[in-house]
Design a protein around this motif. Structure first.
Motif, PDB file in Angstrom:
ATOM      1  N   ASN A   1       0.849  -1.186   0.000  1.00 38.95           N
ATOM      2  CA  ASN A   1       0.000   0.000   0.000  1.00 38.95           C
ATOM      3  C   ASN A   1       0.891   1.244   0.000  1.00 38.95           C
ATOM      4  N   ILE A   2       1.153   1.768  -1.187  1.00 41.52           N
ATOM      5  CA  ILE A   2       2.053   2.916  -1.326  1.00 41.52           C
ATOM      6  C   ILE A   2       1.236   4.209  -1.249  1.00 41.52           C
ATOM      7  N   ILE A   3       1.614   5.040  -0.310  1.00 42.41           N
ATOM      8  CA  ILE A   3       0.984   6.351  -0.180  1.00 42.41           C
ATOM      9  C   ILE A   3       1.978   7.357  -0.738  1.00 42.41           C
ATOM     10  N   SER A   4       1.568   8.057  -1.792  1.00 42.09           N
ATOM     11  CA  SER A   4       2.441   9.045  -2.412  1.00 42.09           C
ATOM     12  C   SER A   4       1.624  10.291  -2.717  1.00 42.09           C
ATOM     13  N   VAL A   5       2.331  11.366  -3.047  1.00 43.83           N
ATOM     14  CA  VAL A   5       1.646  12.612  -3.410  1.00 43.83           C
ATOM     15  C   VAL A   5       2.270  13.190  -4.677  1.00 43.83           C
ATOM     16  N   ASN A   6       1.483  13.985  -5.363  1.00 44.86           N
ATOM     17  CA  ASN A   6       1.946  14.677  -6.557  1.00 44.86           C
ATOM     18  C   ASN A   6       2.869  15.812  -6.163  1.00 44.86           C
ATOM     19  N   LYS A   7       3.767  16.181  -7.051  1.00 46.73           N
ATOM     20  CA  LYS A   7       4.749  17.233  -6.771  1.00 46.73           C
ATOM     21  C   LYS A   7       4.113  18.582  -6.467  1.00 46.73           C
ATOM     22  N   ASN A   8       2.875  18.801  -6.912  1.00 46.45           N
ATOM     23  CA  ASN A   8       2.200  20.083  -6.697  1.00 46.45           C
ATOM     24  C   ASN A   8       1.360  20.137  -5.421  1.00 46.45           C
TER      25      ASN A   8
ATOM     26  N   LEU B   1       7.259   9.819   2.399  1.00 47.00           N
ATOM     27  CA  LEU B   1       6.477   9.316   1.282  1.00 47.00           C
ATOM     28  C   LEU B   1       7.047   9.785  -0.045  1.00 47.00           C
ATOM     29  N   PRO B   2       6.846   8.982  -1.097  1.00 47.55           N
ATOM     30  CA  PRO B   2       7.365   9.337  -2.418  1.00 47.55           C
ATOM     31  C   PRO B   2       6.569  10.486  -3.048  1.00 47.55           C
ATOM     32  N   ILE B   3       7.271  11.283  -3.857  1.00 42.40           N
ATOM     33  CA  ILE B   3       6.661  12.368  -4.615  1.00 42.40           C
ATOM     34  C   ILE B   3       6.630  11.927  -6.075  1.00 42.40           C
ATOM     35  N   THR B   4       5.479  12.111  -6.730  1.00 45.26           N
ATOM     36  CA  THR B   4       5.337  11.663  -8.108  1.00 45.26           C
ATOM     37  C   THR B   4       5.010  12.811  -9.057  1.00 45.26           C
ATOM     38  N   ASP B   5       5.290  12.565 -10.323  1.00 48.16           N
ATOM     39  CA  ASP B   5       4.918  13.456 -11.414  1.00 48.16           C
ATOM     40  C   ASP B   5       4.594  12.541 -12.581  1.00 48.16           C
ATOM     41  N   ASN B   6       3.341  12.571 -13.032  1.00 42.67           N
ATOM     42  CA  ASN B   6       2.889  11.672 -14.107  1.00 42.67           C
ATOM     43  C   ASN B   6       3.185  10.208 -13.785  1.00 42.67           C
TER      44      ASN B   6
END
Length: 181
Positions: free
Chosen positions: A73-80, A98-103
């Protein structure tokens, strides 16, 4: 790994194998194992490599892999994402990073430390990309626990991918918990 042939008997006994059983696994004769252990034979390089390979396989067979340890269960957020929302999410799920994602691609990591390293008065105006740290290491699902342990000495977590897709993450707590479960 540097293998010390003089330790063969001690290692074999720790593995709870007879000379015969070990000889079969190493692809050498039982009499050769006995002579090596009695220090009456200096084996050839090729036989030492066979013994070493057998020992590696025998000692690694019970070692867990990333797929056995990871949190799916990966909890991540968008860079914005606003930092205030990131903090709320971390508190809600009692996680420290937590990891930060973009697309759908991981581009960084936010941890409690990265938040605390910023001026707390200005934190409300920042987005995730403004305080993210470098992307943590990405490993294959079959990576062994010893590799994961070494990475976690330098990173707060490692990400697990399969065929280019993020499938899990491993923290220090996950690795430690895997030792007893």
């Amino acid at each position: 790994m540097v293998f010390d042939i003089t330790q063969l008997k001690k290692i074999r006994k720790r593995l709870d194998l007879t000379q015969h059983e070990f000889a079969i696994k190493a692809g050498i004769s039982q009499s050769m194992v006995a002579k090596i252990e009695a220090n009456r034979l200096d084996p050839t390089y090729s036989n030492v490599k066979k013994i070493e390979q057998a020992l590696v396989l025998l000692t690694k067979k019970d070692e867990k892999e990333a797929k056995d340890i990871m949190t799916k269960n990966i909890i991540s957020v968008n860079k914005n994402e606003k930092i205030s929302n990131v903090i709320k999410l971390m508190n809600k799920h009692t996680i420290s990073q937590l990891p930060i994602t973009d697309n759908n691609k991981v581009i960084g990591l936010i941890s409690e430390s990265s938040i605390l390293n910023k001026n707390l008065k200005d934190i409300k105006n920042l987005k995730a990309e403004n305080i993210m740290e470098e992307t943590p290491p990405i490993i294959d699902k079959n990576a062994r626990s010893e590799v994961i342990k070494q990475l976690l000495k330098f990173y707060p977590l490692v990400l697990v991918k399969e065929r280019g897709r993020l499938i899990g993450l491993i923290t220090k707590a996950d690795l430690i918990n895997s030792l007893v479960y």
